[in-house]
Structures are given as structure tokens and as C-alpha cells.
Scaffold this motif. Structure first.
Motif, PDB file in Angstrom:
ATOM      1  N   ALA A 159      50.811  42.036  37.787  1.00  0.00           N
ATOM      2  CA  ALA A 159      51.134  42.466  36.402  1.00  0.00           C
ATOM      3  C   ALA A 159      50.098  43.031  36.638  1.00  0.00           C
ATOM      4  O   ALA A 159      49.031  44.382  35.838  1.00  0.00           O
ATOM      5  CB  ALA A 159      51.432  41.637  35.175  1.00  0.00           C
ATOM      6  N   LEU A 160      48.433  42.327  36.683  1.00  0.00           N
ATOM      7  CA  LEU A 160      47.226  42.529  36.675  1.00  0.00           C
ATOM      8  C   LEU A 160      46.536  43.762  37.731  1.00  0.00           C
ATOM      9  O   LEU A 160      45.578  44.327  37.298  1.00  0.00           O
ATOM     10  CB  LEU A 160      46.452  40.993  37.467  1.00  0.00           C
ATOM     11  N   GLY A 161      47.112  43.339  38.755  1.00  0.00           N
ATOM     12  CA  GLY A 161      46.876  44.126  39.781  1.00  0.00           C
ATOM     13  C   GLY A 161      47.474  46.149  39.459  1.00  0.00           C
ATOM     14  O   GLY A 161      46.799  46.944  39.724  1.00  0.00           O
ATOM     15  N   GLY A 162      48.409  46.491  38.743  1.00  0.00           N
ATOM     16  CA  GLY A 162      49.141  47.526  38.342  1.00  0.00           C
ATOM     17  C   GLY A 162      48.083  48.268  37.156  1.00  0.00           C
ATOM     18  O   GLY A 162      47.886  49.148  37.401  1.00  0.00           O
ATOM     19  N   LEU A 163      47.416  46.940  36.404  1.00  0.00           N
ATOM     20  CA  LEU A 163      46.543  47.164  35.163  1.00  0.00           C
ATOM     21  C   LEU A 163      45.737  47.871  35.677  1.00  0.00           C
ATOM     22  O   LEU A 163      44.251  48.740  35.458  1.00  0.00           O
ATOM     23  CB  LEU A 163      46.560  46.099  34.150  1.00  0.00           C
ATOM     24  N   LEU A 164      44.740  46.975  36.904  1.00  0.00           N
ATOM     25  CA  LEU A 164      43.258  47.301  37.534  1.00  0.00           C
ATOM     26  C   LEU A 164      44.146  48.518  38.252  1.00  0.00           C
ATOM     27  O   LEU A 164      42.718  49.192  38.056  1.00  0.00           O
ATOM     28  CB  LEU A 164      43.127  46.589  38.272  1.00  0.00           C
ATOM     29  N   VAL A 165      44.896  48.999  39.246  1.00  0.00           N
ATOM     30  CA  VAL A 165      44.756  50.049  39.451  1.00  0.00           C
ATOM     31  C   VAL A 165      44.297  51.741  38.757  1.00  0.00           C
ATOM     32  O   VAL A 165      43.965  51.668  39.485  1.00  0.00           O
ATOM     33  CB  VAL A 165      45.925  50.368  40.609  1.00  0.00           C
ATOM     34  N   ALA A 166      45.625  51.304  37.789  1.00  0.00           N
ATOM     35  CA  ALA A 166      45.301  52.071  36.853  1.00  0.00           C
ATOM     36  C   ALA A 166      43.588  52.446  36.137  1.00  0.00           C
ATOM     37  O   ALA A 166      43.331  53.876  36.126  1.00  0.00           O
ATOM     38  CB  ALA A 166      46.123  52.576  35.410  1.00  0.00           C
ATOM     39  N   ALA A 167      43.393  51.408  35.985  1.00  0.00           N
ATOM     40  CA  ALA A 167      41.667  50.999  35.144  1.00  0.00           C
ATOM     41  C   ALA A 167      40.697  52.002  36.431  1.00  0.00           C
ATOM     42  O   ALA A 167      39.813  52.694  35.740  1.00  0.00           O
ATOM     43  CB  ALA A 167      41.513  49.515  34.871  1.00  0.00           C
ATOM     44  N   ILE A 168      40.554  51.145  37.031  1.00  0.00           N
ATOM     45  CA  ILE A 168      39.419  50.921  38.060  1.00  0.00           C
ATOM     46  C   ILE A 168      39.425  51.560  39.713  1.00  0.00           C
ATOM     47  O   ILE A 168      38.597  52.039  40.361  1.00  0.00           O
ATOM     48  CB  ILE A 168      39.142  49.753  38.408  1.00  0.00           C
ATOM     49  N   GLY A 169      40.824  51.628  39.779  1.00  0.00           N
ATOM     50  CA  GLY A 169      41.504  52.791  41.043  1.00  0.00           C
ATOM     51  C   GLY A 169      41.639  51.593  42.241  1.00  0.00           C
ATOM     52  O   GLY A 169      41.259  50.352  42.175  1.00  0.00           O
ATOM     53  N   PRO A 170      42.733  51.818  42.905  1.00  0.00           N
ATOM     54  CA  PRO A 170      43.243  50.944  43.725  1.00  0.00           C
ATOM     55  C   PRO A 170      42.593  50.664  45.047  1.00  0.00           C
ATOM     56  O   PRO A 170      41.984  49.652  45.992  1.00  0.00           O
ATOM     57  CB  PRO A 170      44.282  52.086  44.911  1.00  0.00           C
ATOM     58  N   GLY A 171      41.273  51.261  45.563  1.00  0.00           N
ATOM     59  CA  GLY A 171      40.354  51.093  46.309  1.00  0.00           C
ATOM     60  C   GLY A 171      39.684  49.787  45.837  1.00  0.00           C
ATOM     61  O   GLY A 171      39.145  48.794  46.407  1.00  0.00           O
ATOM     62  N   TRP A 172      39.360  49.434  44.570  1.00  0.00           N
ATOM     63  CA  TRP A 172      38.136  48.728  43.932  1.00  0.00           C
ATOM     64  C   TRP A 172      39.525  46.898  43.915  1.00  0.00           C
ATOM     65  O   TRP A 172      39.288  45.684  43.687  1.00  0.00           O
ATOM     66  CB  TRP A 172      37.828  48.600  42.612  1.00  0.00           C
TER      67      TRP A 172
END
Length: 433
Positions: A159-172
Motif C-alpha cells: 500500500a505504501l509503495g503504491g502511494l510512494l511510486v505516485a508521489a516520488i517516483g519508482p526510482g526512489w
């Protein structure tokens, strides 16, 4: 019965292993989402995402047995830390490539393959280390708590990964996963292995593999259930990886409902682990195997298809069921397999369970063309029921019982036949958990 004091079964090694597993599951489940979106953001399509996923699976299959032999030959915590280091470095390089530009597909496949190689060595070592860490009547409770922590971290990480991918990008997000492996490796470096007997000199890697195979094949309950799960994991993998998203797109309203269903499954695994902290079925494998039957229900629900609420309910129940099996299976392995062979046997278990997954997912598309989606899904459900019913014909699966502390001795060829489980006694790739 008085509740045992927490310190009697939650000890230093167990705490370190559980904490490290939480850290890596939080990072890795988010990284799986990040890797897929990294491929898509780099101009790839669904086929490219599949190639990157296959690049991880192939070395996992190829090196699992070697990883098990190495983990029984060397100190397991050293193998775990080395594997974590490889995963950390590969994810860090992957992150740098994504953040700094658009990497070619081959580089993403190579780095993902390195991650799969690390997992091939890490998995058997980790399972052997966990099983050698716990003992006594509270072993099954310890396994249940460990799995509950792992499943909860995986659910939160996705769940957190999905949000972070949208917010800061997959690389981070991949960079966060690399940091998680570094932290987990540091925690595992503090494991105390003084309680584990020194390994006797062996006859080489091939000799170790043959010895592990003899241990594996000599126990009918062990190879029968692994053979069962080679089919169960494969058809469920095809149903959930291929048919599930298609049904969600065409019948349920898209990715959101499918994500809700998968979330319900994750919640079920946490609930099942919590249940197994309280419940100690006497006939370990009978209880666990009966709980495999509900795993046919998600395929059937997709075949109908049920509305989203019904599908989520079915997925929740199947999540509970697989955890009952998973904890029962780990307890049986801990109880029956000699400590010095745990990692090799675990490697044969993992290998058998995942070996048919690539074939099943590759055949899912042709099966849909030949028989139709609904018929293919009903076929998946029927296969789960049939192979689970067949394994109940194995006497050891029906009769193996848990041991009491007064008789806590692993059954080996030196002490008793592997099939002798008549006394009323007490005692992982979970497979789908």
C-alpha cells in the motif's frame, strides 16, 4: 492453562529475525510495484514487465537447491547477510539508473536477476535459521507471530509503495528498498549461532544435495504435499496473475476492485496467522491440508464472476486458510527434519512449489483462447480440489501429530521410521503467503 511468559519463546535471535523480516517486507513489496512502473515509465509495455518478472524467477529456480546446500554447509546468518548485501547493491544500482535516466531493458532484467539470485540463497538459509531458533511447545505460536508480522509488513509495504511510486517516483522507492536490505542485513549480522552444532565435514556440494534429496524423498508426507503445491501454486498463480486482472478490467470495474480483493487476501493472511497463535491442531498436516480446499474458491469466484464484495470475502477466507496451512507446515518441518538438513529440505520444498509457475502462467493465455476464460478458471479450481483430495490418501498426511515437550525429539532414521507418527505428540514459500 497459564499463558507462557513471553521471554520463554521470544528470544534475541527470534526478535532480530522478525524485525529484519518486517523491514525487508516493507521495502520489497513496494519495490515490486516500483519495478513494474519503472519498466513502463521507461517506455516498456506489459510484455517487458513480464520479462523483468521472469528475469527474477529464473535464477530463483536455478539456484534454490544450491542455496539450500550452501546454507547447511556455511553459517546461515553469513549466507543471509551476503544475500542481503547482493540485494541491497542490485536495488541501489537499479534505483540510480531509474533516477538518472531511462535504462535499457536488459539492464533492468540483469539487476532483477541478481535480486532473484540473492533470494535463492537467502530463502533456504532464513527458513533453516528461523526453525533452529525456536523450540518447545510454543514453536507454532512463534511461527504464527513471525508470519503475521511478515504478512502485515508486506500488506503495508504494498500500500505504501503504491502511494510512494505516485508521489516520488519508482526510482526512489527502489532506493528505499536498497536501504531496507542494508538495515535488515545489519540486524541479521548480530544473530547468535552458538547454539547450532558445528557442521561435520561433508563430501562436497553434490553429496550435500544428494543427502538432502534422500531426506526429502524418504518422507511421504513431505514430497506428497510439495507435489500437491507444485500444482496448487501454479494454477493459483495463473488465475491471479493473468485471469484476475482481465476479469477485473472486463467485469469488475478495473484495477481498483482487483486491488481491493488482493488487499482482502492480505488481511486474511494476517487474520489466519493471529488465529494460529491461539489454535494448535493436533493433526498438523490434516488440518493444514483441509484448509487448502478453500484456495479453489477465488478461481471459482472469478469464473462466475462474483461482485467485488463477494470476491473480497472469498479472498479474505482463502488468506486465512493459507496461513493455517503455512503455520502447520512450518511446525511439521521444524518437528520432523533434522536441524543440519533444514535448509536443504526447505530448498527442495521451495523448488517444487515454484517450478511449474512459469509454465502455468505461459499456458494461461492459450488456455483462454482454447477453452474460454470462465472454463479455464473453473479448471484451476477443480485442479486445486483434486490434488488436495489425492494428498489426503497419504497416511502420514492424515496421521502426523504434534509433539509435547516431554517427547520433543526429531524423528530421524536413527530414532524411528519417518512414517511412525502414532503417538499423541506436540510440535515455510507459507507458500502463497
Amino acid at each position: 492453562m497459564t499463558e507462557p511468559h513471553r521471554s520463554s519463546w521470544v528470544k534475541r535471535n527470534y526478535t532480530l529475525l522478525t524485525a529484519a523480516a518486517i523491514v525487508t517486507n516493507l521495502g520489497s513489496h513496494g519495490a515490486l510495484i516500483a519495478a513494474a512502473f519503472a519498466v513502463l515509465d521507461s517506455g516498456g509495455d506489459g510484455g517487458d514487465v513480464g520479462l523483468v518478472a521472469a528475469a527474477r524467477t529464473l535464477p530463483l529456480v536455478l539456484f534454490l537447491l544450491i542455496g539450500g546446500a550452501v546454507a547447511d554447509r556455511l553459517p546461515r546468518h553469513h549466507v543471509m547477510v551476503a544475500a542481503n548485501t547482493l540485494n541491497c547493491l542490485s536495488q541501489a544500482v537499479f534505483a540510480v539508473l531509474i533516477i538518472s535516466g531511462t535504462p535499457p531493458l536488459w539492464s533492468m532484467m540483469l539487476l532483477t536477476a541478481l535480486g532473484g539470485t540473492g533470494q535463492a540463497f537467502f530463502g533456504p538459509a532464513a527458513e533453516g535459521m528461523l526453525m533452529s531458533t525456536v523450540s518447545g511447545e510454543q514453536a507454532s505460536r512463534a511461527f504464527a507471530l513471525y508470519r503475521m508480522a511478515m504478512q502485515g509488513a508486506g500488506l503495508g509495504g504494498a500500500a505504501l509503495g503504491g502511494l510512494l511510486v505516485a508521489a516520488i517516483g519508482p526510482g526512489w522507492v527502489l532506493a528505499v528498498d536498497a536501504a531496507a536490505f542494508a538495515v535488515a542485513g545489519a540486524l541479521r549480522s548480530f544473530l547468535d549461532v552458538s547454539h547450532i552444532p558445528a557442521r561435520a565435514p561433508g563430501g562436497g556440494l553434490l553429496s550435500d544435495l544428494r543427502e538432502g534429496w534422500r531426506e526429502f524423498i524418504s518422507r511421504p508426507w513431505l514430497w506428497a504435499i510439495v507435489a500437491q503445491f507444485s500444482v496448487v501454486v501454479a494454477v493459483i498463480g495463473a488465475a491471479e496473475a493473468v485471469f484476475g486482472p482481465l476479469v477485473a478490467r472486463d467485469e469488475l470495474g478495473g484495477a481498483g476492485p482487483w486491488g481491493l480483493a488482493l488487499g482482502a487476501f492480505g488481511a486474511g493472511t494476517v487474520g489466519g496467522a493471529f488465529l494460529m497463535m491461539r489454535w494448535k491442531p493436533r493433526r498438523l498436516l490434516l488440518a493444514g491440508t483441509l484448509c487448502v480446499f478453500p484456495l479453489a474458491a477465488p478461481s471459482a469466484a472469478l469464473a462466475v464472476p462474483l461482485p467485488v464484495a463477494g470476491l473480497a470475502a472469498v479472498m479474505f477466507v482463502s488468506g486465512v486458510a493459507i496461513e493455517v496451512f503455512g503455520v502447520s507446515w512450518m511446525t511439521a518441518m521444524h518437528q520432523e527434519i533434522p536441524e543440519e538438513k533444514l535448509s536443504r529440505v526447505a530448498a527442495y520444498d521451495w523448488f517444487g512449489s515454484i517450478a511449474m509457475v512459469p509454465l502455468a502462467t505461459a499456458l494461461a493465455g492459450p488456455a483462454e483462447i482454447a477453452f474460454g476464460r470462465s472454463a479455464s478458471l473453473w479448471g484451476c479450481a477443480v485442479l486445486v480440489v483434486v490434488v488436495t483430495a489425492l494428498v489426503l490418501f497419504v497416511p502420514d498426511v492424515r496421521n502426523l501429530t504434534r509433539r509435547t515437550s516431554s517427547t520433543e525429539v526429531k524423528v530421524t532414521k536413527a530414532s524411528a521410521p519417518a512414517a511412525d507418527h502414532s503417538a499423541d505428540v506436540e510440535g515455510p514459500v507459507g507458500r502463497l503467503g
